[in-house]
Each structure stands twice: as structure tokens, then as C-alpha cells.
Design a protein around this motif. Structure first.
Motif, PDB file in Angstrom:
ATOM      1  N   ASP A  88      18.665 -30.704  -8.716  1.00  0.00           N
ATOM      2  CA  ASP A  88      18.307 -31.664  -7.663  1.00  0.00           C
ATOM      3  C   ASP A  88      17.690 -32.941  -8.208  1.00  0.00           C
ATOM      4  N   VAL A  89      16.881 -32.819  -9.257  1.00  0.00           N
ATOM      5  CA  VAL A  89      16.112 -33.979  -9.741  1.00  0.00           C
ATOM      6  C   VAL A  89      16.690 -34.611 -10.997  1.00  0.00           C
TER       7      VAL A  89
ATOM      8  N   LEU B 263      20.495 -44.584 -15.327  1.00  0.00           N
ATOM      9  CA  LEU B 263      19.235 -45.237 -15.678  1.00  0.00           C
ATOM     10  C   LEU B 263      18.357 -45.431 -14.450  1.00  0.00           C
ATOM     11  N   VAL B 264      17.085 -45.021 -14.556  1.00  0.00           N
ATOM     12  CA  VAL B 264      16.112 -45.218 -13.480  1.00  0.00           C
ATOM     13  C   VAL B 264      14.850 -45.828 -14.078  1.00  0.00           C
TER      14      VAL B 264
ATOM     15  N   LYS C 157       8.981 -40.500 -13.434  1.00  0.00           N
ATOM     16  CA  LYS C 157       7.729 -39.769 -13.292  1.00  0.00           C
ATOM     17  C   LYS C 157       7.631 -39.089 -11.931  1.00  0.00           C
ATOM     18  N   GLU C 158       8.131 -39.770 -10.889  1.00  0.00           N
ATOM     19  CA  GLU C 158       8.123 -39.177  -9.560  1.00  0.00           C
ATOM     20  C   GLU C 158       8.996 -37.923  -9.503  1.00  0.00           C
TER      21      GLU C 158
ATOM     22  N   VAL D 166      13.971 -33.212 -16.327  1.00  0.00           N
ATOM     23  CA  VAL D 166      14.678 -34.177 -15.478  1.00  0.00           C
ATOM     24  C   VAL D 166      15.828 -34.860 -16.212  1.00  0.00           C
ATOM     25  N   ARG D 167      15.831 -34.798 -17.530  1.00  0.00           N
ATOM     26  CA  ARG D 167      16.937 -35.372 -18.308  1.00  0.00           C
ATOM     27  C   ARG D 167      18.068 -34.366 -18.532  1.00  0.00           C
ATOM     28  N   GLY D 168      17.859 -33.119 -18.092  1.00  0.00           N
ATOM     29  CA  GLY D 168      18.892 -32.110 -18.265  1.00  0.00           C
ATOM     30  C   GLY D 168      18.882 -31.444 -19.622  1.00  0.00           C
ATOM     31  N   ILE D 169      17.811 -31.643 -20.384  1.00  0.00           N
ATOM     32  CA  ILE D 169      17.679 -31.001 -21.699  1.00  0.00           C
ATOM     33  C   ILE D 169      17.139 -29.584 -21.484  1.00  0.00           C
TER      34      ILE D 169
END
Length: 281
Positions: A39-40, A45-46, A52-53, A107-110
Motif C-alpha cells: 500500500d505504501v 519520486l516523492v 516520511k509520512e 517503503v522503498r520495497g527493499i
């Protein structure tokens, strides 16, 4: 290698009950974590603020899942969690939770992130439960009973020399304020060790030392939820955890050294030399 833990009195049966209970939710916690990650996850690029949110959102969601699960069975227990803070119960047990250690990786999928649940009795860590959802791995330990990975006993490495060791460190959040000192430490360990790694999850790092994948680490600025579960797992696997000068590890200590125990004094000596040289400059 025989692991002999110093004698400590705590209610072993009640500790077993808690670890057994939380272990039943292994697959549920893992699936929830991976669902939240989907989901997150950042696809493009953000801004730093949005990243952080998303990290906060993920931690709050996972934290609620864990806390709700614990409170259903043990409403009298206290809970300390990274985002929710402290909730005081009426008993002597405290659950210490890091819902997602390695949230930027998350959040980066790592896949290098962990869920850490420590069980403490009168503010002393007595059991640890760590999940690596993306790697389908569970680490667990109860004080005096050994450490396990996916129910198989684990032990630290037998590496005897720092020059043959894999050392790891996750740079502290205030790294920009102590950059010169930090670079001096990194340079010293690069010169003295076999190689340096950085995973982005301290809890994962400590568990990998416990199973002999890594040999040692030094870390600054940690919180109690970073070490509560993993410290039990490491010590029960035959490892060692202290402060930077080799002093006895105290619950909630912010600067730590972890190792297989054999190279521990060598890591401490490097840190002492760096501090001495840095102080003279």
C-alpha cells in the motif's frame, strides 16, 4: 558451543505462554506487513515529507495490528511501542515493540526490514521475537533457553580476528552532526576488518550476528525498542552486547557494540583509538 546464561529469576512459564501466544500470529503479522508495504510502497519520486509520512503511516498500521493482538490475550500487561508510546498495565510484564525496523527500506520495497517484539519482566528483557516478513524468517529466544531461527538452534560465528570479520553499522539519525567522528570510525573499521555492510535495520543486523552471518557491529543513538528483543536473541546465541567502552549493557543504552564475543575486545579497542585520536584533533 555451550551457552551458559547467568542465573536470573523470572516467571518462565508465563514468559513461555506469551512467546507461544505471539508466535501463533507469525503468518498473520507477516502477511499484514507485506500488505501494508504494498500500500505504501514508493513507485516514483516523492518529496522527503511524503516519504516520511508513508513511513509513519506504515509503522502506525503495523503497530496497531500487534498491540490489538497482544491486548486481546494479555490486557493486564504494559506496552511500550515506538509510535504509540507507553501504555501502563497492572502486571510486571512489558511488551516492547518496534513495528517496522528499517522503515525506509520498507517503503522503498527493499526486503531488509523487521518486526521486533521484546518481552520484559520488571524492565528486564527475558524473551525476544523478531520477524523478517519479506524473508519468511522468525528469530526467537527465551533467557536461558537458547536462540532459534525458524525453530532451528543458532549460534554466533567463530571468527577470531577482526581482519577476517564482517562488521556492520546503521548510521544514526544525527549522522550529519557527528559526520567527522563517524567517518573516522568507518575508516578505522575498513582498515581493520574484512569488510563493512549496512542493511538499514539494526534489529536485523543483531539477529544476523546471532546466527553467524555477520561478526560484529557498533551503533549509536539506539532506542529501547531497537534492542529489547534482539539483545536476548544475541546473548542466547552466545554473542555479547556492551557499551562502547566494554561496560555492561543496560536496558535502553543508546550506544552499543554487538559481536560474536570473540572479537568484541578488538572492536572496543578500535573505538577507543578513534575516540582518543578524534579528541586530540
Amino acid at each position: 558451543m555451550a551457552i551458559i546464561s547467568p542465573q536470573m529469576e523470572f516467571p518462565i512459564d508465563e514468559t513461555h505462554n506469551r512467546l507461544r501466544y505471539i508466535s501463533k500470529f507469525t503468518n498473520f503479522f507477516m502477511s499484514e506487513a507485506l500488505k501494508i508495504q504494498s500500500d505504501v510502497k514508493i513507485q516514483s519520486l516523492v518529496s522527503d515529507h511524503e516519504e516520511k509520512e508513508r513511513m509513519k503511516q506504515a509503522e502506525y498500521r503495523m503497530e496497531k495490528v500487534i498491540i490489538d493482538t497482544i491486548q486481546k490475550e494479555f490486557p493486564q500487561d504494559s506496552i511500550l511501542s515506538e509510535e504509540a508510546g507507553f501504555s501502563e498495565g497492572k502486571g510486571n510484564f512489558l511488551w516492547v515493540i518496534d513495528p517496522i525496523d528499517g522503515s525506509m527500506n520498507f517503503v522503498r520495497g527493499i526486503p531488509l526490514f523487521s518486526i521486533s517484539i521484546g518481552i520484559e519482566h520488571r524492565e528486564t528483557p527475558v524473551a525476544g521475537f523478531v520477524l523478517l516478513p519479506a524473508l519468511h524468517t522468525v528469530y526467537s529466544a527465551i533467557y536461558g533457553e537458547g536462540a532459534f531461527k525458524n525453530n532451528n538452534r543458532i549460534l554466533v560465528s567463530k571468527t577470531e580476528e577482526l581482519q577476517h570479520s564482517l562488521i556492520v553499522s546503521s548510521f544514526p539519525t544525527n549522522r550529519k552532526d557527528i559526520l567527522s567522528e563517524l567517518m573516522s570510525e568507518i575508516t578505522a573499521f575498513i582498515a581493520s576488518g574484512r569488510s563493512i555492510r549496512r542493511t538499514g535495520s539494526l534489529v536485523l543486523d543483531i539477529c544476523w550476528i546471532a546466527e553467524g552471518v555477520l561478526d560484529g557491529l557498533w551503533e549509536k543513538g539506539i532506542k529501547v525498542w531497537d534492542s529489547s528483543a534482539a539483545s536476548v536473541i544475541l546473548k542466547e546465541a552466545g554473542g555479547q552486547i556492551t557499551g562502547f567502552t566494554g561496560d555492561r549493557f543496560l536496558r535502553g543504552q543508546s550506544d552499543i557494540v554487538c559481536s560474536n564475543g570473540i572479537i568484541h575486545s578488538q572492536i572496543i579497542e578500535i573505538l577507543k583509538k578513534v575516540k582518543s585520536g578524534y579528541s586530540l584533533n
